[in-house]
Design a protein around this motif. Structure first.
Motif, PDB file in Angstrom:
ATOM      1  N   GLU A   1     -20.441  -2.413 -42.648  1.00  0.00           N
ATOM      2  CA  GLU A   1     -21.482  -3.097 -41.877  1.00  0.00           C
ATOM      3  C   GLU A   1     -22.643  -2.154 -41.578  1.00  0.00           C
ATOM      4  O   GLU A   1     -23.816  -2.542 -41.686  1.00  0.00           O
ATOM      5  N   GLN A   2     -22.326  -0.914 -41.219  1.00  0.00           N
ATOM      6  CA  GLN A   2     -23.380   0.069 -40.958  1.00  0.00           C
ATOM      7  C   GLN A   2     -24.189   0.359 -42.219  1.00  0.00           C
ATOM      8  O   GLN A   2     -25.418   0.429 -42.180  1.00  0.00           O
ATOM      9  N   ARG A   3     -23.494   0.508 -43.326  1.00  0.00           N
ATOM     10  CA  ARG A   3     -24.170   0.825 -44.584  1.00  0.00           C
ATOM     11  C   ARG A   3     -25.086  -0.319 -45.022  1.00  0.00           C
ATOM     12  O   ARG A   3     -26.210  -0.091 -45.480  1.00  0.00           O
ATOM     13  N   GLN A   4     -24.619  -1.543 -44.859  1.00  0.00           N
ATOM     14  CA  GLN A   4     -25.438  -2.692 -45.225  1.00  0.00           C
ATOM     15  C   GLN A   4     -26.679  -2.784 -44.346  1.00  0.00           C
ATOM     16  O   GLN A   4     -27.791  -3.014 -44.836  1.00  0.00           O
TER      17      GLN A   4
END
Length: 337
Positions: A66-69
């Motif tokens: 989620e953070q990477r997206q």
């Protein structure tokens, strides 16, 4: 133009000396741009990507999916990252680490050495500048979006402003050496690659050297897989393409029959006719195997390729002759008129 200044121009800064930042901006207009005015000389040791042979090890900071997206979506909207290809963007995402702040925390202080480049994930931040020994004055703010800190890293200059958190927030940071290696060196290499590519395009021979450099800076990387649609006949034109590596095939549909009319390989270009004629796309283009392209959007096309316009108009005649040869008539020629 020197190689050093040329490569740094790609990152949005034209001159390494005799510059100062003017951060004044109305408070209700959002984050102030890094506008530059000539006020006083700043003598700084600029970073030259061509002199740096240290590739370094790839830096990876763990992140949730989620953070990477979320970070990926933010990075795509930042000008500094527009010239990076997907692999380089992935390296940027790997290299960034999270930094959380509370109200009143100073992320950077005017006069300090630059350590990190920052991308705002959440939170509000005020910008303060102290000039000529006066008290710091608020000159702008960021509201849950924006990035800052790149100029001090690019030019080894002290920080030009203080950034203070006014709410709890989160930032993504990239340390100095990684920033230089990924962003500046890759930008310089890409510019050189695109310069070499553009030198092979016959219709661009009339461009002066500085015009070709400006064009190289405006190009954006695009990749397509075998059989993937690049341009659809009948669609509105949004730009043109240069073939960096690989091959594309061009087809046209007439009388419900689709026929291949040509192929374009390394050093070729396509998509310019619709921009010249201001008509919908007259043909469809597909990737043959994997292909790397350089894309020039319509605004940059109109701004930068004026000197080539007559030559491109002449190519319409060649295109019409090819249609007649393949289809046996002048059907669909009106599409490019």
């Amino acid at each position: 133009m020197s190689a050093e200044v040329g490569c740094l121009t790609l990152m949005g800064r034209l001159e390494p000396t005799d510059l100062d930042l003017d951060l004044e901006s109305p408070m209700d207009e959002g984050p102030p741009p890094s506008r530059i005015t000539r006020r006083k000389s700043i003598f700084a040791e600029a970073y030259d990507p061509e002199e740096d042979d240290d590739e370094g090890e790839r830096v990876i900071h763990a992140k949730s999916d989620e953070q990477r997206q979320r970070l990926g979506e933010t990075v795509r909207n930042i000008f500094l990252f527009r010239s990076l290809d997907p692999e380089q963007v992935s390296e940027v995402l790997d290299a960034m680490f999270e930094k959380r702040v509370d109200v009143g925390d100073c992320v950077i202080n005017q006069g300090d050495d630059g350590d990190n480049f920052y991308v705002i994930d959440s939170g509000c931040f005020d910008i303060y500048v102290a000039a000529d020994g006066q008290e710091p004055r608020k000159v702008g703010s960021y509201d849950n979006a924006g990035s800052f800190g790149e100029l001090a890293l690019m030019y080894n200059q002290p920080r030009a402003a203080t950034i203070k958190a006014t709410t709890p927030g989160a930032l993504w940071a990239m340390e100095r050496n990684t920033f230089k290696r990924i962003l500046l060196k890759s930008a310089c290499k890409k510019r050189k690659m695109y310069e070499s590519l553009l030198e092979k395009v016959p219709m661009l021979k009339s461009l002066k050297v500085y015009e070709r450099l400006n064009l190289a800076d405006a190009l954006l990387p695009r990749t397509y897989k075998d059989g993937e649609l690049i341009i659809q006949q009948g669609d509105a034109a949004d730009g043109m393409f240069f073939v960096e590596e690989g091959e594309v095939r061009i087809t046209m549909i007439t009388n419900n029959q689709e026929k291949e009319i040509s192929r374009v390989t390394d050093g070729g270009c396509f998509g310019e006719l619709a921009l010249v004629t201001k008509k919908p796309r007259a043909a469809t283009v597909y990737a043959v195997n994997n292909v790397k392209l350089a894309f020039l959007d319509v605004e940059a096309f109109e701004r930068l390729l004026g000197p080539c316009m007559e030559l491109m108009k002449r190519s319409i005649v060649d295109y019409e002759e090819e249609i007649v040869r393949i289809f046996g008539s002048k059907a669909n020629i009106s599409d490019v008129r």
